[in-house]
Design an enzyme around this catalytic site. Structure first.
Site, PDB file in Angstrom:
ATOM      1  N   ILE A 279      57.424  42.462 -11.530  1.00 29.99           N
ATOM      2  CA  ILE A 279      58.084  42.236 -12.258  1.00 29.99           C
ATOM      3  C   ILE A 279      58.277  41.521 -13.697  1.00 29.99           C
ATOM      4  CG2 ILE A 279      61.109  42.394 -12.216  1.00 29.99           C
ATOM      5  CD1 ILE A 279      61.209  43.691  -9.341  1.00 29.99           C
TER       6      ILE A 279
ATOM      7  N   ASP B  76      55.701  24.512  -9.242  1.00 32.75           N
ATOM      8  CA  ASP B  76      57.031  25.157  -8.257  1.00 32.75           C
ATOM      9  C   ASP B  76      58.294  24.701  -8.617  1.00 32.75           C
ATOM     10  OD1 ASP B  76      57.638  25.391  -5.705  1.00 32.75           O
ATOM     11  OD2 ASP B  76      56.851  24.529  -4.587  1.00 32.75           O
TER      12      ASP B  76
ATOM     13  N   SER C 144      67.458  39.410  -9.211  1.00 33.82           N
ATOM     14  CA  SER C 144      68.005  38.986  -7.495  1.00 33.82           C
ATOM     15  C   SER C 144      67.617  40.361  -6.752  1.00 33.82           C
ATOM     16  CB  SER C 144      70.277  39.311  -7.801  1.00 33.82           C
ATOM     17  OG  SER C 144      70.333  38.896  -6.461  1.00 33.82           O
TER      18      SER C 144
ATOM     19  N   LYS D  27      69.251  35.390  -2.110  1.00 30.26           N
ATOM     20  CA  LYS D  27      69.670  36.436  -3.165  1.00 30.26           C
ATOM     21  C   LYS D  27      71.404  36.358  -3.272  1.00 30.26           C
ATOM     22  CE  LYS D  27      65.945  37.314  -4.752  1.00 30.26           C
ATOM     23  NZ  LYS D  27      64.373  36.695  -6.105  1.00 30.26           N
TER      24      LYS D  27
ATOM     25  N   ILE E  36      60.706  49.421  -6.086  1.00 28.39           N
ATOM     26  CA  ILE E  36      59.822  48.817  -7.557  1.00 28.39           C
ATOM     27  C   ILE E  36      58.634  49.167  -7.106  1.00 28.39           C
ATOM     28  CG2 ILE E  36      59.413  47.690  -9.425  1.00 28.39           C
ATOM     29  CD1 ILE E  36      62.251  48.580  -9.557  1.00 28.39           C
TER      30      ILE E  36
END
Ligand code: COA
Length: 261
Positions: free
Chosen positions: A25, A70, A147, A165, A194
């Site tokens: 995404i 990271d 999120s 989240k 998704i």
């Protein structure tokens, strides 16, 4: 998506810093911002996860800087931010997409497993926002946090991600309140299921895809392009008075109360 909804130069002169920007995404969001005029820096833990996206963005004529970092380590994030400023002169847009996920029952999850995901998603998001603050303040910039909808209800085997989240959403609201005075907008996107993403590969056994599709009001999985379009809108001047919002992009899925299990 065939039609160009947004002007191809809507982000001309803007610089975006996108974590998790090599794949999935957030990779799509990075590419979409670049296709609409932004210079983009993408980060991930491993350089090999960034190289193909960097090449794709550069092939399409945009500028891309790839830097391994990271997000759990503040010093690494600070270095990635200063490298980006060195290369492109500034940062206007931060997209927090770096995330960890796996399925695990709460009764079997180790404290370190829980903490690892919270460290990547929640602390990582804070680290990046904090490290980019001076740049965002100087440029009246903005933050977009990726999120999820998992924590709106209760999602089995996702206690770590749900908690992480929920923390990300809190960061979105708190920073919108604290940093609005500097002209910084802070928003989120909560994607539903998704397709063609690492998350879905990890979370959804292929045989369950059809039954889940039937439960989604719009009767299809989301596509990375759906999130890209939402991100372009939120980051664009069309959303100039929107801050503190997490936009759900899930075809109406979470409202049905049917989780991943
Ligand atoms: N089930 C249960 N526990 C797990 C797990 C799994 N599938 N994967 C990791 N853990 C636990 C480990 O057991 C460890 O806890 P322990 O020390 O008590 O045993 C802890 O999490 C850390 O694991 P480790 O592999 O050392 O962490 P890491 O920092 O290398 O990576 C993730 C952890 C979650 C980031 C890794 O699974 C990952 O790379 N995921 C890919 C990113 C992703 O999913 N992106 C899409 C997001 S939607």
């Amino acid at each position: 998506m065939n039609k160009q909804v947004f002007s191809p130069d809507v982000f001309e002169g803007k610089v975006a810093f996108v974590t998790g920007g090599g794949t999935g995404i957030t990779g799509g969001v990075a590419r979409a911002l670049a296709e609409h005029g932004a210079k983009v820096a993408i980060t991930s833990r491993k350089m090999e996860n960034l190289e193909p996206m960097k090449a794709a963005i550069e092939e399409s004529g945009s500028e891309c800087h790839a830097v391994a970092a990271d997000v759990r380590h503040f010093e690494a994030v600070e270095m990635a931010i200063s490298e980006t400023v060195e290369r492109f002169g500034k940062i206007d847009i931060v997209v927090n997409g770096a995330a960890g996920n796996f399925l695990c029952w709460a009764s079997e999850l180790s404290p370190n497993g829980f903490g690892t995901v919270v460290d990547i998603d929640t602390k990582g998001t804070f680290n990046v926002c904090r490290a980019a603050f001076d740049q965002l303040k100087e440029n009246s910039g903005q933050i977009l946090n990726i999120s999820a909808t998992l924590h709106y209800l209760g999602t089995p085997m996702q206690i770590h991600v749900s908690a992480a989240k929920a923390g990300v959403d809190a960061i979105t609201r708190n920073l919108a309140v604290e940093w609005g005075r500097y002209g910084i907008r802070v928003n989120g996107i909560a994607p539903g299921p998704i397709e063609d993403t690492e998350g879905m590969k990890r979370l959804l056994p292929p045989q369950l895809k059809e039954s889940l599709t039937k439960k989604i009001p719009l009767k299809r999985f989301g596509r990375i392009a759906d999130i890209e379009q939402a991100a372009l809108f939120i980051c664009s001047p069309a959303a100039a008075y929107i801050s503190g919002v997490t936009l759900v992009v899930d075809g109406g899925h979470w409202l049905t109360g049917t989780g991943l299990s």
